[in-house]
Design a protein around this motif. Sequence first.
Motif, PDB file in Angstrom:
ATOM      1  N   LEU A   6       0.807  -1.273   0.125  1.00 42.05           N
ATOM      2  CA  LEU A   6       0.137   0.082  -0.086  1.00 42.05           C
ATOM      3  C   LEU A   6       0.877   1.391  -0.032  1.00 42.05           C
ATOM      4  O   LEU A   6       1.818   1.384   0.658  1.00 42.05           O
ATOM      5  N   VAL A   8       0.533   4.876   1.350  1.00 48.56           N
ATOM      6  CA  VAL A   8      -0.249   5.671   2.101  1.00 48.56           C
ATOM      7  C   VAL A   8       0.229   7.062   2.395  1.00 48.56           C
ATOM      8  O   VAL A   8       1.438   7.093   2.661  1.00 48.56           O
ATOM      9  N   LYS A  70     -10.316  -2.137  -5.244  1.00 49.63           N
ATOM     10  CA  LYS A  70      -9.965  -0.759  -4.473  1.00 49.63           C
ATOM     11  C   LYS A  70      -8.658  -0.247  -5.366  1.00 49.63           C
ATOM     12  O   LYS A  70      -7.624  -0.948  -5.091  1.00 49.63           O
ATOM     13  N   GLN A  72      -7.750   3.335  -5.317  1.00 49.03           N
ATOM     14  CA  GLN A  72      -7.461   4.401  -4.185  1.00 49.03           C
ATOM     15  C   GLN A  72      -8.714   4.778  -3.521  1.00 49.03           C
ATOM     16  O   GLN A  72      -9.967   4.843  -4.026  1.00 49.03           O
ATOM     17  N   CYS A  73      -8.488   4.887  -2.086  1.00 53.28           N
ATOM     18  CA  CYS A  73      -9.505   5.232  -1.196  1.00 53.28           C
ATOM     19  C   CYS A  73      -9.017   6.237  -0.048  1.00 53.28           C
ATOM     20  O   CYS A  73      -7.612   6.372   0.018  1.00 53.28           O
ATOM     21  N   VAL A  86      -5.006   6.311   0.347  1.00 55.91           N
ATOM     22  CA  VAL A  86      -4.233   5.212   0.023  1.00 55.91           C
ATOM     23  C   VAL A  86      -4.182   4.778  -1.409  1.00 55.91           C
ATOM     24  O   VAL A  86      -5.411   4.727  -1.994  1.00 55.91           O
ATOM     25  N   GLN A  87      -3.224   4.731  -1.731  1.00 52.92           N
ATOM     26  CA  GLN A  87      -3.061   4.212  -3.270  1.00 52.92           C
ATOM     27  C   GLN A  87      -2.532   3.019  -3.456  1.00 52.92           C
ATOM     28  O   GLN A  87      -1.991   2.504  -2.468  1.00 52.92           O
ATOM     29  N   ALA A  89      -4.292   0.320  -3.342  1.00 53.42           N
ATOM     30  CA  ALA A  89      -5.286  -0.060  -2.209  1.00 53.42           C
ATOM     31  C   ALA A  89      -5.899  -1.449  -2.629  1.00 53.42           C
ATOM     32  O   ALA A  89      -6.661  -1.900  -1.834  1.00 53.42           O
ATOM     33  N   LEU A  92      -5.989  -3.624   0.253  1.00 52.66           N
ATOM     34  CA  LEU A  92      -6.269  -3.394   1.404  1.00 52.66           C
ATOM     35  C   LEU A  92      -7.290  -4.159   2.297  1.00 52.66           C
ATOM     36  O   LEU A  92      -8.342  -4.579   1.861  1.00 52.66           O
ATOM     37  N   ASP A 113     -14.182   5.096  -1.274  1.00 57.05           N
ATOM     38  CA  ASP A 113     -13.501   4.901  -2.430  1.00 57.05           C
ATOM     39  C   ASP A 113     -13.263   6.142  -3.053  1.00 57.05           C
ATOM     40  O   ASP A 113     -13.970   7.075  -2.824  1.00 57.05           O
TER      41      ASP A 113
END
Length: 136
Positions: A6, A8, A70, A72-73, A86-87, A89, A92, A113
């Motif tokens: 992740l 971050v 996921k 990016q979120c 979080v890229q 992700a 995750l 998201d």
Amino acid sequence: MQNKELKVLEIPKWGRYLRGEWLENFAGHLTKEKQKEIYLNSFLWHLCSYEKTECLEKEVAIKAFERQKKNQCTIFYEFTNEAFLVQNAINLKVKDLPYDRWDLNFSDIYVMDSENNWTFIITHETGLGPYFIQKS
């Protein structure tokens, strides 16, 4: 976060903005009066506990969150303006979330998201949540 895959990024002071986006996207169907009736200004997750939206709960919510595609979120909290982007992700998981049940500032955690299509919520209340909302 322990997952090394992740990426971050801390986004300080974005919490208020993200909570506003969350309200608009997931509770926008409620009038301001209805939002006040369920104390949404105190806890966003009341949207779920007062059954004002369709959502999944408990293990089913966790599975739905972990199955989501996921890219990016964002992660934010109820009572602090600290937030994270979080890229990468895709992997995750719940165990990766920066969550502390004993610190009220960091005890209600929201993951949303980047397209605001879904949200995953962990509450500080034992027995309530986690919740997962998918916009239709």
